[in-house]
Design an enzyme around this catalytic site. Structure first.
Site, PDB file in Angstrom:
ATOM      1  N   LYS A  13     -58.632 -19.215  -4.763  1.00 43.13           N
ATOM      2  CA  LYS A  13     -59.105 -18.015  -4.070  1.00 43.13           C
ATOM      3  C   LYS A  13     -60.332 -18.351  -3.229  1.00 43.13           C
ATOM      4  O   LYS A  13     -60.447 -17.936  -2.085  1.00 43.13           O
ATOM      5  CB  LYS A  13     -59.507 -16.926  -5.083  1.00 43.13           C
ATOM      6  CG  LYS A  13     -58.363 -16.191  -5.730  1.00 43.13           C
ATOM      7  CD  LYS A  13     -58.917 -15.024  -6.561  1.00 43.13           C
ATOM      8  CE  LYS A  13     -57.922 -14.505  -7.565  1.00 43.13           C
ATOM      9  NZ  LYS A  13     -58.488 -13.562  -8.518  1.00 43.13           N
ATOM     10  N   GLU A  62     -55.371  -9.774  -1.457  1.00 42.33           N
ATOM     11  CA  GLU A  62     -54.038  -9.381  -0.998  1.00 42.33           C
ATOM     12  C   GLU A  62     -53.842  -7.867  -1.110  1.00 42.33           C
ATOM     13  O   GLU A  62     -53.376  -7.200  -0.179  1.00 42.33           O
ATOM     14  CB  GLU A  62     -52.946 -10.066  -1.851  1.00 42.33           C
ATOM     15  CG  GLU A  62     -52.927 -11.582  -1.762  1.00 42.33           C
ATOM     16  CD  GLU A  62     -53.752 -12.250  -2.849  1.00 42.33           C
ATOM     17  OE1 GLU A  62     -54.813 -11.694  -3.226  1.00 42.33           O
ATOM     18  OE2 GLU A  62     -53.352 -13.326  -3.325  1.00 42.33           O
ATOM     19  N   ARG A  98     -52.497  -8.954 -16.939  1.00 48.53           N
ATOM     20  CA  ARG A  98     -51.089  -9.232 -17.268  1.00 48.53           C
ATOM     21  C   ARG A  98     -50.616  -8.470 -18.504  1.00 48.53           C
ATOM     22  O   ARG A  98     -49.439  -8.512 -18.857  1.00 48.53           O
ATOM     23  CB  ARG A  98     -50.884 -10.735 -17.439  1.00 48.53           C
ATOM     24  CG  ARG A  98     -51.827 -11.397 -18.425  1.00 48.53           C
ATOM     25  CD  ARG A  98     -51.822 -12.909 -18.286  1.00 48.53           C
ATOM     26  NE  ARG A  98     -52.821 -13.564 -19.120  1.00 48.53           N
ATOM     27  CZ  ARG A  98     -54.079 -13.771 -18.766  1.00 48.53           C
ATOM     28  NH1 ARG A  98     -54.515 -13.343 -17.590  1.00 48.53           N
ATOM     29  NH2 ARG A  98     -54.921 -14.378 -19.567  1.00 48.53           N
ATOM     30  N   HIS A 144     -24.325 -20.512 -13.463  1.00 50.28           N
ATOM     31  CA  HIS A 144     -23.784 -21.121 -12.245  1.00 50.28           C
ATOM     32  C   HIS A 144     -24.901 -21.703 -11.393  1.00 50.28           C
ATOM     33  O   HIS A 144     -24.712 -21.951 -10.213  1.00 50.28           O
ATOM     34  CB  HIS A 144     -22.988 -20.077 -11.466  1.00 50.28           C
ATOM     35  CG  HIS A 144     -21.832 -19.543 -12.261  1.00 50.28           C
ATOM     36  ND1 HIS A 144     -20.595 -20.160 -12.265  1.00 50.28           N
ATOM     37  CD2 HIS A 144     -21.749 -18.508 -13.132  1.00 50.28           C
ATOM     38  CE1 HIS A 144     -19.790 -19.481 -13.084  1.00 50.28           C
ATOM     39  NE2 HIS A 144     -20.469 -18.491 -13.628  1.00 50.28           N
TER      40      HIS A 144
HETATM   41  O1  F6P Z   1     -53.930 -13.844 -10.261  1.00 53.52           O
HETATM   42  C1  F6P Z   1     -55.149 -13.556 -10.815  1.00 53.52           C
HETATM   43  C2  F6P Z   1     -55.322 -12.129 -11.199  1.00 53.52           C
HETATM   44  O2  F6P Z   1     -56.643 -11.936 -11.532  1.00 53.52           O
HETATM   45  C3  F6P Z   1     -54.400 -11.696 -12.334  1.00 53.52           C
HETATM   46  O3  F6P Z   1     -54.884 -12.019 -13.571  1.00 53.52           O
HETATM   47  C4  F6P Z   1     -54.297 -10.242 -12.078  1.00 53.52           C
HETATM   48  O4  F6P Z   1     -53.214  -9.707 -12.765  1.00 53.52           O
HETATM   49  C5  F6P Z   1     -54.134 -10.225 -10.583  1.00 53.52           C
HETATM   50  O5  F6P Z   1     -54.991 -11.250 -10.135  1.00 53.52           O
HETATM   51  C6  F6P Z   1     -54.446  -8.928  -9.904  1.00 53.52           C
HETATM   52  O6  F6P Z   1     -55.759  -8.504 -10.125  1.00 53.52           O
HETATM   53  P1  F6P Z   1     -56.228  -7.045  -9.824  1.00 53.52           P
HETATM   54  O7  F6P Z   1     -55.461  -6.106 -10.682  1.00 53.52           O
HETATM   55  O8  F6P Z   1     -57.698  -7.020 -10.137  1.00 53.52           O
HETATM   56  O9  F6P Z   1     -55.984  -6.751  -8.372  1.00 53.52           O
END
Ligand code: F6P
Length: 568
Positions: free
Chosen positions: A516, A219, A274, A391
């Site tokens: 994925k 993405e 995270r 609410h």
């Molecule tokens: O959703 C999976 C994941 O690997 C997360 O742990 C991470 O925060 C996110 O994708 C984004 O990953 P990256 O920083 O490598 O683009």
């Protein structure tokens, strides 16, 4: 406990299981009358005040939970984390987000090397770069200062920075530093998110920060290519060097993408995605928006909790208490969810961030040694700021399912409003709800009380509240950069505590991989079907049907369309 013993086989776990029967005989209405109990369920550290007296727990429960912590070697696990051991064993990595906010002179080792100087090299580089951009000495390709920033990233490369940005956006000090600047976040691969992000922005005055730990996330990379196109189609390909920078652990891929490595800000594999908001992931976009000095305060707040977490005895240790109480609610009382309810609109992105921190960390089905868990780990986190949530979903919390709630309140509003003639200030009005809701949940309302109020008989069952619904209250003095850092670190460490007790690896995330790889197969199919009109093959009946329908219904889209960017 040996490393292969599951926590549920230990005596303290069994004692807590047996203790549930004692607790079931109690009601918060009565427990709240015990002043001594309540007083010992209040803890204060560095301005944070935690009141957990509305948990369905007695002092005896707490003693048993401390014994459980001992059986889980919690103290040792915390020390192993701080000393850089590879506690993320499935990825063979240290877990050192605490090093990201450690003071310059701290020593924190990973693989025999003190990582703190590397952390500060990057922080110094961010300070320098962000000052250049903010002062206008770093200019865009057409000579204009870069006043707007789009940070591209998803998951941990997005949610934490978005939470902090949203929280700072109304902090008076931060507001001053952000004047004339905008920070936006592009996360979703949905082209609508691109459209929303570029709407009203001029590439000439925009800096794009590509944030990705791996620099391979589908993405993020597609969004990065899309904004690279947005910039180069407007300003020419050479403008990319001035208008795009990156944050990553993979500097080779950053360079391959076409971003000058000098304009890349590193972090390290010992920072989980995270847990990365205190790395360049958060510090760069936030410093561009608010200046480094504000962000440094945020890091200091987090660092204060890091010290507290490492050194305070469990009875006074806010993250430890939060974590143990969550384990109690999930594994013993059988409440699988938790509502995060900040009475502050500035914290509207806190629950979405904690959803990832908590659910990606602790949503596991096997122990750290790969043994299937005979108990559930992790919890379902959700939340909304009060009073909006009241609410929306509070009905279920008051009369439906039991959901332990975290009420988070702020003593002094970032943006106070007083209206002459009103009974209370606007913030006091908000906080009236913050103080009332936990008691409503704890005490409920009985049929006798309703009868005394002359409520019609047929409505009594509908208007009765069982009460005895647990919550905790966390009170922060203000919501400035420092307090935001404290709040973040408290929750990060709480999640670690839960994972340590459950005996799982809270720092990997293999569960996100399967979806994925299946998407890769679909992507290939969409490509061949669109370009070569090949039928859908190799999927089950349902997916074949859905894909075929999708392709047929969009067959008017040309097989090889020219580049098209949103026009909004
Ligand atoms: O959703 C999976 C994941 O690997 C997360 O742990 C991470 O925060 C996110 O994708 C984004 O990953 P990256 O920083 O490598 O683009």
């Amino acid at each position: 406990m040996t490393s292969t013993t599951l926590i549920c086989d230990t005596q303290p776990w069994k004692d807590l299981k047996a203790h549930v029967e004692d607790i079931k005989k109690t009601h918060l209405r009565d427990l709240m009358n015990d002043k001594e109990r309540c007083e010992s369920m209040m803890v204060e550290f560095d301005g944070l005040f935690l009141d957990y007296s509305r948990q369905c727990a007695t002092l005896n429960t707490m003693d048993k939970l401390y014994k459980l912590a001992e059986a889980a070697s919690l103290k040792q696990q915390i020390n192993r984390m701080y000393s850089g051991e590879h506690i993320n064993s499935t990825e063979n990595r240290s877990v050192l987000h605490v090093a990201l906010r450690a003071p310059r002179d701290a020593v924190i080792n990973s693989d025999g090397k003190n990582v703190v100087p590397d952390v500060w090299n990057v922080l110094d580089k961010i300070k320098d770069f962000s000052e250049k951009v903010r002062s206008g000495s770093w200019i865009g390709a057409t000579g204009k200062p870069l006043k707007d920033v789009i940070a591209i990233g998803i998951g941990g490369s997005f949610l934490g920075p978005l939470f902090v940005h949203t929280a700072l956006q109304t902090d008076p000090e931060a507001v001053e530093f952000a004047k004339g600047r905008q920070l936006r976040f592009l996360a979703n691969v949905d082209p609508i998110d691109v459209a929303r992000n570029i709407a009203g922005l001029n590439p000439e005055t925009t800096l794009v920060v590509v944030v990705s730990k791996t620099f391979t996330t589908a993405e993020t990379m597609l969004n990065a290519r899309t904004l690279r196109e947005w910039i180069s189609s407007a300003l020419g390909p050479s403008a990319v060097a001035k208008h795009m920078v990156a944050v990553s652990t993979n500097l080779t891929l950053v360079e391959k993408f076409g971003i000058d490595p000098n304009n890349a800000f590193a972090f390290w594999d010992w920072v989980g995605g995270r847990y990365s908001v205190c790395s360049a992931v958060g510090v760069l976009p936030l410093s561009l928006q608010y200046g480094f000095s504000i962000v440094e305060k945020f890091l200091k707040g987090a660092s204060s909790i890091d010290d507290h977490f490492r050194s305070a005895p469990f009875e006074k240790n806010i993250p430890v208490l939060l974590g143990l109480l969550s384990v109690w609610n999930v594994s013993f009382l059988g409440y699988p969810a938790r509502a995060i309810l900040p009475y502050s609109q500035a914290l509207e992105k806190f629950a979405p961030h904690i959803q990832q921190v908590s659910m990606e960390s602790n949503g596991k089905g096997v122990s750290i040694d790969g043994v299937p868990l005979p108990y559930e780990a992790g919890e379902i986190d959700f939340g909304e700021p009060g009073t909006n949530g009241q609410h929306s979903f509070y009905q279920l919390i008051h009369q439906g399912r039991v959901i332990p709630c975290d009420f988070i309140g702020i003593v002094k509003s970032q943006q106070p409003v007083y209206l002459k003639g009103e009974v209370v200030s606007n913030h006091d009005e908000l906080m009236s709800n913050f103080f009332a809701q936990p008691d409503a949940l704890a005490y409920g309302k009985t049929a006798e009380q309703l009868l005394k109020e002359n409520v019609s008989q047929h409505l009594i069952p509908h208007k009765t509240f069982s009460g005895n619904r647990p919550s905790l209250s966390l009170l922060l003095p203000t919501l400035n950069a420092y307090n935001i850092g404290q709040l973040l670190a408290s929750y990060e460490h709480r999640v670690a505590v839960e994972g340590f007790v459950w005996g799982i690896n809270s720092f990997d995330q293999w569960g996100v991989e399967l979806g994925k790889s299946l998407a890769t197969q679909v992507r290939k199919q969409l490509h061949t079907s669109r370009t070569k009109s090949e039928p859908v093959e190799g999927f089950n009946f349902s997916t074949t049907k859905l894909l075929t329908r999708y392709l047929q219904a969009s067959s008017d889209i040309p097989a090889d369309p020219p580049t098209l960017l949103p026009r909004i």
